[in-house]
Design an enzyme around this catalytic site. Structure first.
Site, PDB file in Angstrom:
ATOM      1  N   ASP A 120       0.059   5.209   0.938  1.00 20.93           N
ATOM      2  CA  ASP A 120      -0.035   6.211   2.001  1.00 20.93           C
ATOM      3  C   ASP A 120      -0.035   5.541   3.375  1.00 20.93           C
ATOM      4  O   ASP A 120      -0.823   4.627   3.617  1.00 20.93           O
ATOM      5  CB  ASP A 120      -1.305   7.046   1.813  1.00 20.93           C
ATOM      6  CG  ASP A 120      -1.250   8.360   2.569  1.00 20.93           C
ATOM      7  OD1 ASP A 120      -0.140   8.819   2.879  1.00 20.93           O
ATOM      8  OD2 ASP A 120      -2.321   8.922   2.859  1.00 20.93           O
TER       9      ASP A 120
ATOM     10  N   ASP B 230       0.873  -1.157   0.000  1.00 19.32           N
ATOM     11  CA  ASP B 230       0.000   0.000   0.000  1.00 19.32           C
ATOM     12  C   ASP B 230       0.921   1.222   0.000  1.00 19.32           C
ATOM     13  O   ASP B 230       2.118   1.101   0.269  1.00 19.32           O
ATOM     14  CB  ASP B 230      -0.888  -0.033   1.252  1.00 19.32           C
ATOM     15  CG  ASP B 230      -1.731   1.216   1.387  1.00 19.32           C
ATOM     16  OD1 ASP B 230      -2.347   1.624   0.391  1.00 19.32           O
ATOM     17  OD2 ASP B 230      -1.758   1.806   2.489  1.00 19.32           O
TER      18      ASP B 230
END
Length: 308
Positions: A31, A29
């Site tokens: 952020d 992922d």
């Protein structure tokens, strides 16, 4: 899953190398994992670049629908990550792929979304209407009879900063047609910002449209399997030789569990070990999928094993 069958194990020291040896592909992922805001997480670029040097396939999966793949690749390169745009799977790109391949869409999209979603739809030849503000006027009778584009065969909901009552109404009028497809990018209900702040996420907009239409959307973002299917088809990724690294239990870790991947929670973002332990102790089968195999304070904890 670690050999003893235990989960939520702190990944450190001698455990790191065997885990990395057991995978060919690592999904990250973005952020809260490799960056926060506009700053790379300390050590993250080195981790990504060393994984690639060691022959690992590294891919990025994000629920953010406001950036195209090339926008992501530009941001990553600026932060010191060695990345190409075909290694990035965002919901704008995956949503366009879903409409094109799974839905075999013949017609236009009514899009509640961003310029990035516009660009990804255009890239696969899908026409759309609806981007930008839609101001309210007239009476309720007028609202119920808004002019509709007869070629629209799908309503797509992503992040839309111009979301409004009129857009909600227009989406409803399209969705009253039974053959109209209904797709959402993701269900994240809020977007965490630095300093403990947050703003409403796409999930809020999607729930509003679902409530109005009395229909459930098909979502393409994490934890839905589609994002993994997308990248597995493109790169031939074997689930049992793949690890998902993320900061959210309900999206990243659950995606990993749903797809049979090894899972690693990093504590630089949203979720905590206490939350993971609570899921594990709950005895609820539905919550077990949100328990990671391992956790680290930061992905920089992988550096010593990669440098060794």
């Amino acid at each position: 899953m670690s050999g003893s069958g235990s989960k939520c194990v702190r990944l450190s020291g001698p455990l790191v190398k065997p885990l990395l040896d057991s995978v060919d592909c690592v999904l990250f992922d973005c952020d809260g994992v490799i960056w926060r805001g506009n700053q790379a997480v300390a050590g993250a670029p080195q981790v990504i670049n060393l994984l690639k040097e060691r022959g690992k396939r590294v891919l990025f999966v994000t629920n953010n629908s406001t950036k195209t793949r090339s926008m992501y690749a530009e941001k990553m390169s600026a932060l010191g990550f060695n990345v190409t745009e075909d290694e990035v799977f965002g919901t704008a790109f995956c949503c366009a792929a879903y409409l094109q391949t799974v839905c075999a869409l013949r017609g236009k999209v009514y899009l509640l979304g961003s310029a990035a979603m516009q660009q990804e739809l255009q890239a696969v030849g899908i026409q759309h209407v609806g981007v930008g503000p839609d101001h309210v006027s007239g009476t309720q009778q007028d609202w119920a009879n808004v002019p509709l584009d007869p070629d629209v065969k799908a309503v797509v909901v992503g992040f839309d900063e111009h979301f409004s009552y009129m857009k909600l109404n227009r989406a409803l009028q399209y969705l009253l047609q039974n053959d109209c497809l209904f797709v959402g990018t993701n269900r994240d209900s809020r977007l965490p910002l630095e300093g403990g702040k947050a703003v409403p996420g796409t999930g809020c907009l999607l729930q509003a449209v679902e409530a109005a239409a009395q229909r459930q959307a098909q979502t393409v973002g994490k934890p839905s399997r589609f994002m993994f299917d997308c990248l597995a088809a493109r790169f031939g990724v074997q689930p049992e030789r793949c690890m998902m690294v993320g900061d959210r239990l309900d999206t990243d870790i659950l995606l990993g569990s749903n797809c049979g991947l090894k899972t690693l929670l990093t504590l630089t973002g949203v979720s905590t070990v206490a939350e993971a332990e609570a899921h594990r102790a709950s005895g609820c089968a539905g919550r077990q999928g949100m328990v990671p195999d391992y956790y680290v304070e930061s992905i920089a904890d992988l550096l010593p094993a990669l440098q060794g």
